[in-house]
Write a protein that holds these residues in place. Sequence first.
Motif, PDB file in Angstrom:
ATOM      1  N   UNK A 272      24.886  67.003 -58.048  1.00  0.00           N
ATOM      2  CA  UNK A 272      24.652  68.200 -57.246  1.00  0.00           C
ATOM      3  C   UNK A 272      25.416  68.034 -55.942  1.00  0.00           C
TER       4      UNK A 272
ATOM      5  N   UNK B  96      26.038  69.710 -52.408  1.00  0.00           N
ATOM      6  CA  UNK B  96      25.329  70.672 -51.576  1.00  0.00           C
ATOM      7  C   UNK B  96      26.075  70.875 -50.257  1.00  0.00           C
ATOM      8  N   UNK B  97      26.757  71.993 -50.131  1.00  0.00           N
ATOM      9  CA  UNK B  97      27.464  72.376 -48.910  1.00  0.00           C
ATOM     10  C   UNK B  97      28.232  71.202 -48.305  1.00  0.00           C
TER      11      UNK B  97
ATOM     12  N   UNK C 289      30.066  62.045 -46.446  1.00  0.00           N
ATOM     13  CA  UNK C 289      30.025  63.477 -46.155  1.00  0.00           C
ATOM     14  C   UNK C 289      29.952  63.671 -44.651  1.00  0.00           C
TER      15      UNK C 289
ATOM     16  N   UNK D  91      26.427  68.125 -45.180  1.00  0.00           N
ATOM     17  CA  UNK D  91      26.038  68.366 -46.559  1.00  0.00           C
ATOM     18  C   UNK D  91      25.845  67.058 -47.295  1.00  0.00           C
ATOM     19  N   UNK D  92      25.730  67.118 -48.620  1.00  0.00           N
ATOM     20  CA  UNK D  92      25.446  65.894 -49.362  1.00  0.00           C
ATOM     21  C   UNK D  92      25.886  66.007 -50.812  1.00  0.00           C
ATOM     22  N   UNK D  93      26.060  64.841 -51.419  1.00  0.00           N
ATOM     23  CA  UNK D  93      26.299  64.748 -52.856  1.00  0.00           C
ATOM     24  C   UNK D  93      25.124  63.975 -53.442  1.00  0.00           C
ATOM     25  N   UNK D  94      24.438  64.583 -54.412  1.00  0.00           N
ATOM     26  CA  UNK D  94      23.331  63.893 -55.073  1.00  0.00           C
ATOM     27  C   UNK D  94      23.793  63.547 -56.478  1.00  0.00           C
TER      28      UNK D  94
END
Lengths: 263, 301
Positions: free
Chosen positions: A24, A26-27, A102, A105-108
């Motif tokens: 995921x 996210x922005x 990042x 935002x974030x990377x999951x």
Amino acid sequence: MADVMQEPLSEELSNVTVGTPTVIVDDLHIVYKVYGAANKKGNAANALSRIVRRQGRPEMKEVHAVRGVSFVANHGEAIGIIGRNGSGKSTLLRAIAGLLPAHKGAVYTNGQPSLLGVNAALMKELTGERNIVLGCYAMGMSPTETREKYDEIVDFSGIGDFIQFPMSTYSSGMGARLRFAISSAKTHDVLLIDEALATGDREFKKKSKDRIMQMRESAGTVFLVAHNLDVIEETCNRVIWLHKGKIKMEGDPQEVLGAYNRV
Amino acid sequence: MSQPESAVADAQAGGRAQESLAALAERYGLRRAIARPSLPAYLRQLWDRRHFIVTYATSKNVSNYSTSALGQLWQVLTPLLNAAVYWLMFGVILAQSKHIQNYPAFLITGVMVFTFTQRTVTGGAKSISGNLSLIRALHFPRATLPLAYAIQELQVLGWSMGVLIVLVLVTGEPISWLWLLIPVALVLQFVFNLGASLFMARIGAFVRDINQLLPFILRTWLYASGVFYMITERTAGLPSALRWALEFNPAAAYIEFMRDLLIYQRFPERWAWVTCTFWAVFAVIGGFWYFWRAEERYGRG
């Protein structure tokens, strides 16, 4: 409306089990610094005067490579990322792999996405044989796993007796084949491929395509960056078009590639 | 679903607001990618990579010499030539040797022991900054790299030690039981080198200019470590604090330790044991901790 999990896939790939999300984004914003981008003359006197005047290094520039990208990738998907040079494709992959932080935002992710980038660990002065072992260890495989996979890697690369010669004697196609063979020997949950399939002959392209399909079926997720749009059309079920660090279009390969080709 | 500007297409398809991506991630147990593991977990990861560390070190040694005609023979020739140059300079031209018995053995031991530390520290300083492409492509505990460089130097040292022992025998020193302690001395020094190179790896990763500066620092260290002269003799008329400082210097301590074993055939004094052990333990714990603290920042920005 349907839940994210029931995100429709294109028809021809509906046999692939659509699983839960694996990645995921996210922005996501990525900003990185570039050294050595000076336009001024870089001589010692200039450097000294900068230090005296307490200015920073002008040759250090910030590049805002990815500007607010969001998407969800699921099990069993192969996502193609297209865009012009400098549109942030490789940066996005590195961020997904957790190799770039990042800015916002974030990377999951589920598990550890791996970039198909074993070539950085290989040494061209060494033989193919040694490089296979070195590459497998670099990806974190054990000696037993490496021994088990060794013959498969040699077979898959299809370079035959050249395996005993140093990699510096290989043609670019042979090198690319060996690298792809090594990096795809390990099973990855999330595999990120950056332009690795650009070289290689027809037969090898087909083999690597099959390998990617195989990974999707074992419910992994594959991200593919390529300028060769055929590869994307044939292997991916979704395409993301990046333009200047933003998603310009996303969805079915034929539609997105069609729009991309019209520009 | 191919609407343009569909930056949050997936989220919108589910009728979700942008923030809920974080919630979705939590629901499926997805985690943010970048995090530094705890120290025990980090050590475990490092242990899992032991095969890579050793293979990488060996491969680098093989590939380093693959372009020269004499190949691996340079691993023996380099220390020999180094010793010859220093002997010519300090033994013949500057005639240091008058004061010291068996000056060639004295000098060569000093040069070899110091070179071991010097090369490991230099390699360590470059281990992160020189491997950025590897760091940016693969996941592994970054301490793997300084470790691999240190082991590479240990392999090189194997050859130098062989040369050293032959030369010491040639200069007329007898074989002694104390030589059995040589591995102990080398282990202590290796552990110290490891710590120092981990420390330098972090410095080298963030202070780009250190690789320009390091040769000068190391040469100063070389001259301060009693490689060419005897510290006790040179500091005879000077304050004892100075002598103390010079002898506490880790390089000097390891050199003296090795000379005791190889040349003087005497069991090293207690202070030598204490100094050598202290530096090994202090460097490896401090260096490792210092390196680990920046683990998630290597190769970034």
